[in-house]
Design a protein around this motif. Structure first.
Motif, mmCIF file in Angstrom:
data_model
loop_
_atom_site.group_PDB
_atom_site.id
_atom_site.type_symbol
_atom_site.label_atom_id
_atom_site.label_comp_id
_atom_site.label_asym_id
_atom_site.label_seq_id
_atom_site.Cartn_x
_atom_site.Cartn_y
_atom_site.Cartn_z
ATOM 1 N N PHE A 125 28.663 35.140 43.085
ATOM 2 C CA PHE A 125 29.822 34.715 42.319
ATOM 3 C C PHE A 125 30.547 35.873 41.649
ATOM 4 O O PHE A 125 31.603 35.671 41.050
ATOM 5 N N SER A 126 30.031 37.085 41.778
ATOM 6 C CA SER A 126 30.737 38.243 41.229
ATOM 7 C C SER A 126 32.079 38.423 41.935
ATOM 8 O O SER A 126 33.048 38.881 41.323
ATOM 9 N N ARG A 127 32.152 38.034 43.194
ATOM 10 C CA ARG A 127 33.434 38.119 43.913
ATOM 11 C C ARG A 127 34.451 37.133 43.347
ATOM 12 O O ARG A 127 35.637 37.440 43.277
ATOM 13 N N VAL A 128 33.985 35.959 42.954
ATOM 14 C CA VAL A 128 34.876 34.973 42.343
ATOM 15 C C VAL A 128 35.428 35.527 41.034
ATOM 16 O O VAL A 128 36.620 35.447 40.764
ATOM 17 N N LEU A 129 34.557 36.105 40.232
ATOM 18 C CA LEU A 129 34.979 36.677 38.960
ATOM 19 C C LEU A 129 35.926 37.859 39.161
ATOM 20 O O LEU A 129 36.923 37.993 38.448
ATOM 21 N N SER A 130 35.654 38.683 40.153
ATOM 22 C CA SER A 130 36.550 39.806 40.458
ATOM 23 C C SER A 130 37.927 39.320 40.868
ATOM 24 O O SER A 130 38.953 39.876 40.446
ATOM 25 N N ARG B 221 43.702 38.303 39.770
ATOM 26 C CA ARG B 221 44.824 37.369 39.590
ATOM 27 C C ARG B 221 45.319 37.374 38.146
ATOM 28 O O ARG B 221 46.519 37.257 37.900
ATOM 29 N N ALA B 222 44.410 37.511 37.199
ATOM 30 C CA ALA B 222 44.799 37.574 35.783
ATOM 31 C C ALA B 222 45.651 38.812 35.521
ATOM 32 O O ALA B 222 46.639 38.741 34.782
ATOM 33 N N GLU B 223 45.291 39.920 36.135
ATOM 34 C CA GLU B 223 46.084 41.149 35.980
ATOM 35 C C GLU B 223 47.493 40.952 36.525
ATOM 36 O O GLU B 223 48.468 41.364 35.899
ATOM 37 N N GLY C 148 49.444 38.831 33.993
ATOM 38 C CA GLY C 148 49.470 39.234 32.593
ATOM 39 C C GLY C 148 48.565 38.401 31.707
ATOM 40 O O GLY C 148 48.855 38.203 30.526
ATOM 41 N N LEU C 149 47.463 37.912 32.272
ATOM 42 C CA LEU C 149 46.565 37.023 31.540
ATOM 43 C C LEU C 149 45.178 37.615 31.296
ATOM 44 O O LEU C 149 44.241 36.887 30.980
ATOM 45 N N VAL C 150 45.050 38.918 31.410
ATOM 46 C CA VAL C 150 43.740 39.560 31.236
ATOM 47 C C VAL C 150 43.192 39.295 29.840
ATOM 48 O O VAL C 150 42.012 38.981 29.679
#
Length: 82
Positions: free
Chosen positions: A54-59, A64-66, A69-71
């Motif tokens: 699941f580290s790929r999901v988090l990455s 996508r957050a970057e 602008g949602l980091v």
């Protein structure tokens, strides 16, 4: 359809419906959060089928957050969730 498939499908549909409703009501916060999250259930299902890295999901979520602008929202959500 497995329980995981059903849960992921429900979450995916909920995020899509939230995004549509937020767009129609010009609710930018809800729109962008739903847009950020709607693919996560499918990614979880895919990773679970492949053995659960699941580290790929988090990455992907961070990438996508970057883009959106949602980091700071993601970082805050993760720090408050522990």
């Amino acid at each position: 359809m497995t329980d995981l498939d059903q849960i992921c499908t429900i979450l995916y549909r909920a995020f899509i419906d939230i995004r549509v409703d937020a767009y129609e009501k010009n609710n930018n916060v809800a729109f962008w959060l739903a847009d950020l999250m709607h693919n996560i259930p499918c990614a979880i299902k895919t990773e679970a089928a492949a053995g659960g890295d699941f580290s790929r999901v988090l990455s992907e979520l961070h990438r996508r957050a970057e883009e959106r602008g949602l980091v700071s929202w993601v970082d805050n959500a993760l720090s408050n969730g522990r």
